[in-house]
Write a protein that holds these residues in place. Structure first.
Motif, PDB file in Angstrom:
ATOM      1  N   LEU A 197       9.540  -7.743 -12.217  1.00 39.25           N
ATOM      2  CA  LEU A 197       8.197  -7.864 -12.885  1.00 39.25           C
ATOM      3  C   LEU A 197       7.626  -6.608 -13.032  1.00 39.25           C
ATOM      4  N   ASN A 198       7.097  -6.475 -14.389  1.00 37.73           N
ATOM      5  CA  ASN A 198       6.108  -5.281 -14.371  1.00 37.73           C
ATOM      6  C   ASN A 198       4.604  -5.548 -13.865  1.00 37.73           C
ATOM      7  N   GLY A 199       4.071  -4.720 -13.175  1.00 34.32           N
ATOM      8  CA  GLY A 199       2.807  -4.945 -12.829  1.00 34.32           C
ATOM      9  C   GLY A 199       2.380  -4.082 -11.643  1.00 34.32           C
ATOM     10  N   PRO A 200       1.289  -3.980 -11.232  1.00 35.42           N
ATOM     11  CA  PRO A 200       0.726  -3.291 -10.153  1.00 35.42           C
ATOM     12  C   PRO A 200       1.281  -3.964  -8.610  1.00 35.42           C
ATOM     13  N   ILE A 201       1.380  -3.363  -7.745  1.00 35.17           N
ATOM     14  CA  ILE A 201       1.672  -3.611  -6.271  1.00 35.17           C
ATOM     15  C   ILE A 201       0.048  -4.027  -5.811  1.00 35.17           C
ATOM     16  N   THR A 202      -0.178  -5.447  -5.563  1.00 40.52           N
ATOM     17  CA  THR A 202      -1.503  -5.541  -5.135  1.00 40.52           C
ATOM     18  C   THR A 202      -1.476  -5.861  -3.464  1.00 40.52           C
ATOM     19  N   SER A 203      -0.284  -5.820  -2.863  1.00 40.15           N
ATOM     20  CA  SER A 203      -0.140  -5.887  -1.337  1.00 40.15           C
ATOM     21  C   SER A 203       1.238  -5.543  -0.817  1.00 40.15           C
ATOM     22  N   ASN A 204       0.970  -4.661  -0.090  1.00 39.45           N
ATOM     23  CA  ASN A 204       2.237  -4.148   0.362  1.00 39.45           C
ATOM     24  C   ASN A 204       2.832  -4.854   1.580  1.00 39.45           C
ATOM     25  N   TYR A 205       3.884  -4.365   2.081  1.00 37.67           N
ATOM     26  CA  TYR A 205       4.728  -4.874   2.939  1.00 37.67           C
ATOM     27  C   TYR A 205       3.975  -4.549   4.408  1.00 37.67           C
ATOM     28  N   GLY A 206       4.011  -5.405   5.380  1.00 37.89           N
ATOM     29  CA  GLY A 206       3.378  -5.314   6.751  1.00 37.89           C
ATOM     30  C   GLY A 206       2.432  -6.094   7.063  1.00 37.89           C
ATOM     31  N   TYR A 207       1.594  -5.693   8.188  1.00 36.41           N
ATOM     32  CA  TYR A 207       0.507  -6.560   8.399  1.00 36.41           C
ATOM     33  C   TYR A 207      -0.820  -6.229   7.589  1.00 36.41           C
ATOM     34  N   ARG A 208      -1.519  -7.319   7.128  1.00 40.02           N
ATOM     35  CA  ARG A 208      -2.595  -7.288   6.517  1.00 40.02           C
ATOM     36  C   ARG A 208      -3.534  -8.489   6.749  1.00 40.02           C
ATOM     37  N   VAL A 209      -4.776  -8.521   6.254  1.00 41.61           N
ATOM     38  CA  VAL A 209      -5.461  -9.504   6.199  1.00 41.61           C
ATOM     39  C   VAL A 209      -5.286 -10.561   5.048  1.00 41.61           C
ATOM     40  N   HIS A 210      -4.953 -11.765   5.439  1.00 40.79           N
ATOM     41  CA  HIS A 210      -4.535 -12.640   4.583  1.00 40.79           C
ATOM     42  C   HIS A 210      -5.606 -12.744   3.674  1.00 40.79           C
ATOM     43  N   PRO A 211      -5.245 -12.695   1.956  1.00 36.03           N
ATOM     44  CA  PRO A 211      -6.444 -12.839   1.200  1.00 36.03           C
ATOM     45  C   PRO A 211      -6.849 -14.222   0.898  1.00 36.03           C
ATOM     46  N   VAL A 212      -6.299 -15.324   1.446  1.00 36.62           N
ATOM     47  CA  VAL A 212      -6.697 -16.757   1.306  1.00 36.62           C
ATOM     48  C   VAL A 212      -7.608 -17.011   2.666  1.00 36.62           C
ATOM     49  N   PHE A 213      -6.951 -16.815   3.717  1.00 37.03           N
ATOM     50  CA  PHE A 213      -7.320 -17.319   5.065  1.00 37.03           C
ATOM     51  C   PHE A 213      -8.164 -16.244   5.861  1.00 37.03           C
ATOM     52  N   GLY A 214      -7.931 -14.888   5.762  1.00 40.58           N
ATOM     53  CA  GLY A 214      -8.783 -14.014   6.295  1.00 40.58           C
ATOM     54  C   GLY A 214      -8.279 -13.844   7.610  1.00 40.58           C
ATOM     55  N   TYR A 215      -7.192 -14.074   8.266  1.00 43.55           N
ATOM     56  CA  TYR A 215      -6.600 -13.728   9.564  1.00 43.55           C
ATOM     57  C   TYR A 215      -5.584 -12.580   9.237  1.00 43.55           C
ATOM     58  N   VAL A 216      -5.104 -11.938  10.304  1.00 34.24           N
ATOM     59  CA  VAL A 216      -4.224 -10.784  10.208  1.00 34.24           C
ATOM     60  C   VAL A 216      -2.907 -11.321  10.314  1.00 34.24           C
ATOM     61  N   ALA A 217      -2.025 -11.155   9.534  1.00 41.75           N
ATOM     62  CA  ALA A 217      -0.817 -11.569   9.522  1.00 41.75           C
ATOM     63  C   ALA A 217       0.322 -10.911   8.870  1.00 41.75           C
ATOM     64  N   LEU A 218       1.568 -11.072   9.207  1.00 42.10           N
ATOM     65  CA  LEU A 218       2.646 -10.188   8.603  1.00 42.10           C
ATOM     66  C   LEU A 218       2.736 -10.527   7.008  1.00 42.10           C
ATOM     67  N   HIS A 219       2.817  -9.738   6.267  1.00 39.72           N
ATOM     68  CA  HIS A 219       3.305  -9.763   4.758  1.00 39.72           C
ATOM     69  C   HIS A 219       4.788  -9.558   4.545  1.00 39.72           C
ATOM     70  N   ALA A 220       5.692 -10.255   4.413  1.00 38.19           N
ATOM     71  CA  ALA A 220       7.075 -10.202   4.553  1.00 38.19           C
ATOM     72  C   ALA A 220       7.593  -9.709   3.186  1.00 38.19           C
ATOM     73  N   GLY A 221       7.017  -9.268   2.258  1.00 41.23           N
ATOM     74  CA  GLY A 221       7.337  -8.696   1.313  1.00 41.23           C
ATOM     75  C   GLY A 221       6.246  -7.912   0.369  1.00 41.23           C
TER      76      GLY A 221
END
Length: 462
Positions: free
Chosen positions: A333-357
């Motif tokens: 898919l063409n488009g900007p990367i809006t969230s990288n792989y690794g731990y992040r603040v979840h954009p919906v729930f607001g807690y820190v969790a692993l983003h596996a993609g």
């Protein structure tokens, strides 16, 4: 497993080597344990509705025509056919509900495994670093012991009496030896503490690996159960499509609305199937044409957009055109990367969790393509990932595509797909804050960063 979690949690509390932010998760340990329980409860095979649908025997046209001419049998047969139509609808509804439930359990099991795998890798890295520090401390302590031995040499007190002329030099050596001894004690204490820390982290890493492997098995079982449930839902829908039209036609005959014979119905069915096949061929032709046009536009867009300079790892430059195949791989898919792989603040729930993609932003409805050739092993609901497609590329490698819009899955379980083939439409289903593709790459179930991997294949994304 819960004992392992408790042991790991207790061991982790004893040290402060983990600098990662404390996580706030929606899942508790009880929830993780409940995954295993849920898997056992959901391994019953076929739902009651599916069993009912499979066990159903449908009336023949001879039965229907005989009942039409017999007042006593007519109402009985009408009730029977209405019941069969209702059971087909119920089978579809219940099978889909079970597929959704198992898909959600698969999602939760996968998240639990991903976090355990990341934690195990992190602890092992910390243990390796701590062991290197302990080895260095032990070496430094050994050097001080050697220096102390050289400084102490022999019995300095006796030398004071036998060599009174060298008293000043001997006393100087004695003072030096005393200082070295004091420093050596401190260095020895540091070396011992470093070795204990390394040993503690090694034990934690071993426990984390045991947890990871247990959760890997649970995630694999959850996937198999979700896959089977999704296939069962597809079969229930196919059974409804296959039988409902005939049953409604037979019901019309019994109620005197229609005078259709079996031969007439079969001829109508033949014509209907021919029409459906023709429409399917035309739709496939339109799909192929749309896919080719989407590739052309994506390649044109990528060519017109300046990108960063080349980077290491076999790829670089501007983003590859979506659907364009290079060495057997394609940009999904063409488009900007809006969230990288690794731990992040979840954009919906607001807690820190692993983003596996990685997340790639794009408007809903935009085409997404298979990253490489393979077999579709999952096409359906997957909890927080929404509508989801997973492709097995062989040798343990899979790619997955999440948050597909409703009705946007364009492939089916078991289907062979080619690199760059249109497989789905961008959406925002599941736990999503906007239209995007959640892209994952895994080897034998373990997630890793798709960006450098695809770059190594000559594909740049984002």
């Amino acid at each position: 497993m819960r004992e392992y979690l408790a042991r790991l949690g207790g061991a982790t509390t004893a040290t402060s080597t983990d600098a990662r932010p404390r996580l706030r998760r929606p899942r508790t340990l009880a929830t993780v344990a409940a995954i295993a329980t849920g898997l056992m409860l959901l391994t019953t095979g076929i739902t009651a509705a599916d069993q009912s649908a499979r066990a159903s025997t449908y009336p023949s046209w001879d039965d229907v025509l005989a009942a039409r001419d017999n007042v006593n049998q007519q109402q009985t047969k009408i009730a029977e056919i209405r019941g069969l139509i209702a059971s087909l609808a119920a089978a579809v509804e219940e099978a889909q509900a079970e597929a959704d439930e198992k898909g959600t359990i698969y999602y939760e099991a996968q998240l639990a495994f991903d976090e355990a795998a990341f934690r195990a890798d992190q602890l092992q890295r910390q243990a390796d670093e701590a062991q290197a520090t302990a080895d260095e401390s032990r070496l430094r302590a050994g050097q001080f012991v050697a220096e102390l031995s050289r400084a102490g040499g022999g019995d300095l007190s006796a030398s004071l009496f036998t060599n009174p002329g060298e008293a000043e030099a001997l006393l100087s050596r004695l003072g030096y030896a005393s200082k070295i001894s004091e420093q050596a004690e401190g260095i020895y204490a540091v070396a011992l503490a470093d070795q204990n820390a390394a040993q503690s982290l090694s034990e934690q890493a071993q426990i984390a690996r045991e947890i990871r492997e247990e959760l890997r098995v649970e995630a694999e079982v959850a996937f198999e159960q979700a896959q089977a449930a999704q296939i069962a839902a597809e079969e229930a829908f196919a059974a409804q499509q296959e039988n409902q039209a005939r049953l409604e036609e037979q019901l019309g005959v019994l109620q005197g609305v229609l005078q259709t014979t079996e031969a007439e119905w079969e001829e109508g069915e033949r014509q209907r199937k021919e029409r459906e096949e023709r429409l399917a061929r035309e739709a496939e032709e339109r799909r192929i044409a749309a896919e080719a046009e989407a590739r052309r536009l994506a390649a044109e867009q990528a060519a017109n957009q300046p990108g960063p300079g080349p980077s290491g790892g076999g790829g670089g430059g501007s983003a590859s055109g979506a659907g364009q195949v290079i060495n057997g791989w394609s940009n999904p898919l063409n488009g900007p990367i809006t969230s990288n792989y690794g731990y992040r603040v979840h954009p919906v729930f607001g807690y820190v969790a692993l983003h596996a993609g990685v997340d790639i932003g794009a408007p809903c409805g935009r085409h997404m393509f298979a990253a490489s050739s393979g077999t579709v092993t999952y096409a359906g609901w997957n909890g927080g990932y929404g509508n989801f497609v997973r492709i097995d590329h062989g040798d343990g490698l899979t790619t997955s595509y999440g948050h597909i819009q409703h009705g946007g899955i364009l492939v089916a379980n078991g289907q062979l797909v080619n690199a760059g083939q249109l497989i789905a439409l961008v959406g925002t289903t599941g736990n999503s804050s906007g239209c995007h593709l959640h892209l994952e790459t895994r080897t034998f179930g373990s997630a890793f960063d798709p960006v450098p991997f695809l770059r190594s294949k000559g594909i740049s994304i984002g």
